[in-house]
Scaffold this motif. Structure first.
Motif, short mmCIF file in Angstrom:
data_model
loop_
_atom_site.label_atom_id
_atom_site.label_comp_id
_atom_site.label_asym_id
_atom_site.label_seq_id
_atom_site.Cartn_x
_atom_site.Cartn_y
_atom_site.Cartn_z
N ALA A 151 4.41 -23.56 -77.56
CA ALA A 151 3.64 -24.78 -77.77
C ALA A 151 3.04 -24.83 -79.18
N THR A 152 2.61 -23.67 -79.69
CA THR A 152 2.03 -23.62 -81.03
C THR A 152 3.09 -23.79 -82.10
N ARG A 153 4.18 -23.04 -81.95
CA ARG A 153 5.23 -23.05 -82.97
C ARG A 153 5.98 -24.37 -82.99
N PHE A 154 6.19 -24.97 -81.81
CA PHE A 154 6.99 -26.17 -81.72
C PHE A 154 6.18 -27.35 -81.16
N GLY A 155 4.89 -27.38 -81.53
CA GLY A 155 3.99 -28.40 -81.01
C GLY A 155 4.36 -29.81 -81.38
N ASN A 156 5.11 -29.99 -82.47
CA ASN A 156 5.49 -31.33 -82.89
C ASN A 156 6.93 -31.67 -82.55
N VAL A 157 7.58 -30.82 -81.77
CA VAL A 157 8.97 -31.07 -81.38
C VAL A 157 8.97 -31.97 -80.16
N GLY A 158 8.95 -33.28 -80.39
CA GLY A 158 8.82 -34.23 -79.31
C GLY A 158 10.07 -34.43 -78.50
N TRP A 159 11.23 -34.05 -79.05
CA TRP A 159 12.49 -34.26 -78.33
C TRP A 159 12.71 -33.21 -77.24
N TRP A 160 11.96 -32.14 -77.25
CA TRP A 160 12.14 -31.05 -76.28
C TRP A 160 10.93 -31.05 -75.35
N THR A 161 10.99 -31.91 -74.32
CA THR A 161 9.84 -32.03 -73.43
C THR A 161 10.10 -31.48 -72.03
N LEU A 162 11.33 -31.10 -71.73
CA LEU A 162 11.67 -30.46 -70.46
C LEU A 162 12.40 -29.16 -70.74
N MET A 163 12.03 -28.11 -70.01
CA MET A 163 12.58 -26.80 -70.31
C MET A 163 13.45 -26.25 -69.18
N ASN A 164 13.77 -27.07 -68.19
CA ASN A 164 14.56 -26.55 -67.07
C ASN A 164 16.06 -26.60 -67.38
N TYR A 165 16.87 -26.05 -66.46
CA TYR A 165 18.31 -25.94 -66.69
C TYR A 165 19.10 -27.18 -66.28
N GLY A 166 18.45 -28.13 -65.65
CA GLY A 166 19.10 -29.41 -65.38
C GLY A 166 19.83 -29.49 -64.05
N TYR A 167 20.34 -30.68 -63.79
CA TYR A 167 21.03 -30.98 -62.53
C TYR A 167 22.07 -32.06 -62.81
N ALA A 168 23.26 -31.88 -62.27
CA ALA A 168 24.31 -32.89 -62.40
C ALA A 168 24.95 -33.09 -61.04
N ASP A 169 25.06 -34.36 -60.62
CA ASP A 169 25.84 -34.66 -59.42
C ASP A 169 27.31 -34.37 -59.73
N LEU A 170 27.95 -33.66 -58.84
CA LEU A 170 29.33 -33.24 -59.12
C LEU A 170 30.31 -34.40 -59.10
N ASP A 171 29.89 -35.54 -58.53
CA ASP A 171 30.73 -36.73 -58.58
C ASP A 171 30.42 -37.60 -59.79
N CYS A 172 29.64 -37.01 -60.74
CA CYS A 172 29.30 -37.67 -62.01
C CYS A 172 28.30 -38.80 -61.85
N SER A 173 27.69 -38.98 -60.68
CA SER A 173 26.77 -40.10 -60.51
C SER A 173 25.45 -39.89 -61.25
N THR A 174 25.20 -38.66 -61.78
CA THR A 174 24.02 -38.46 -62.60
C THR A 174 23.99 -39.49 -63.73
N LYS A 175 25.16 -39.87 -64.21
CA LYS A 175 25.22 -40.83 -65.31
C LYS A 175 24.74 -42.21 -64.90
N THR A 176 24.62 -42.47 -63.59
CA THR A 176 24.16 -43.77 -63.13
C THR A 176 22.64 -43.82 -63.02
N LEU A 177 21.96 -42.69 -63.22
CA LEU A 177 20.50 -42.68 -63.23
C LEU A 177 20.04 -43.51 -64.44
N VAL A 178 19.40 -44.61 -64.18
CA VAL A 178 19.02 -45.55 -65.24
C VAL A 178 17.75 -45.05 -65.92
N LEU A 179 17.87 -44.74 -67.21
CA LEU A 179 16.76 -44.21 -67.98
C LEU A 179 16.50 -45.07 -69.21
#
Length: 275
Positions: A29-57
């Motif tokens: 947090a101290t070293r990269f306190g201004n790195v706004g593009w990195w706000t989630l640190m988990n490994y992620g999740y993808a629907d295996l049928d590719c429907s993750t891409k339909t999540l409207v963001l």
């Protein structure tokens, strides 16, 4: 090698986990306190049928689509709209921000052990229904029966006592409230993990092995993770960033692919009759 050694020490020194993770995330947090593009640190999740891409963001969220999708998966295991929700282990706040903005809780609170991470979150995630504060997962700074839902994403593996964490979740949940929970474990740790879940006093509502979904998310997200890592650690130390961000071929994706590590999501409920 340095990153692997750090993880090796953590796995074998439970008494030091809280201190080591506090120092580590405080440095981030101290070293990269201004790195706004990195706000989630988990490994992620993808629907295996590719429907993750339909999540409207929103366009500003799309770069972190797969880590956000993990929050979407676990937070929607039970409705949170209109609820008072606590995230334990909120990190850099992107997950709590997603829940607050997209899933319409009445109130969203994120707590984290690192005061620097909390400072970052309150600066970068300013929403009327969202607040961050410092707190210990094993000694939550809230009264009994304060929340309808508790969310915990890829955080409990670093807690010294999983039993104390579950006891605190049960205490702050209202009767009928839910724990939305997801994390990873080495295969030989699963039996102890299940035993802790069985004795925690919460009813298991749903369980899902999402190992394949996490592997696929890491694969699809590797270019972004590798490029992002190069923005914070360059030169001969860039391999350290690759390990911590889960780039294809590094420790976590390899362990998940080999079956030596698994990733599960759970929905648990506090009994309606519980005090």
């Amino acid at each position: 090698m340095i990153a692997d050694a750090f993880l090796w020490v953590l796995n074998r020194t439970p008494a030091l986990r809280r201190t080591l993770w506090r120092v580590f995330f405080g440095l981030l947090a101290t070293r990269f306190g201004n790195v706004g593009w990195w706000t989630l640190m988990n490994y992620g999740y993808a629907d295996l049928d590719c429907s993750t891409k339909t999540l409207v963001l929103e366009p500003t969220d799309d770069a972190e689509r797969y880590p956000i999708a993990l929050y979407h998966h676990v937070a929607t295991l039970a409705p949170v709209a209109g609820c008072e929700v606590l995230e334990v282990g909120s990190g850099r706040g992107g997950g709590a921000s997603f829940v607050a903005r997209y899933l319409s809780p009445a109130r969203m609170v994120g707590i984290d052990l690192s005061s620097q991470a909390v400072k970052f979150c309150n600066k970068h995630h300013r929403l009327a229904n969202l607040h961050f504060q410092q707190g210990d997962a094993e000694q939550l700074p809230f009264a009994d029966a304060s929340f309808d839902s508790v969310i915990n994403v890829e955080s409990s593996f670093c807690y010294p006592s999983i039993d104390r964490f579950f006891a605190e979740v049960r205490r702050v949940l209202r009767p009928g409230g839910h724990l939305h929970y997801t994390d990873l474990r080495l295969a030989h740790e699963v039996a102890d993990w299940r035993a802790a879940l069985a004795r925690c006093g919460l009813e298991l509502v749903a369980e899902r092995d999402i190992t394949a979904n996490v592997i696929e998310a890491l694969h699809r997200d590797t270019p972004r993770r590798r490029a992002g890592g190069r923005r914070i650690v360059s030169g001969p130390f860039s391999a350290i960033a690759d390990v911590f961000t889960g780039v294809d071929g590094t420790r976590i994706p390899s362990l998940l692919a080999s079956g030596e590590m698994v990733y599960f999501s759970f929905l648990l409920r506090k009994p309606a009759s519980a005090g």
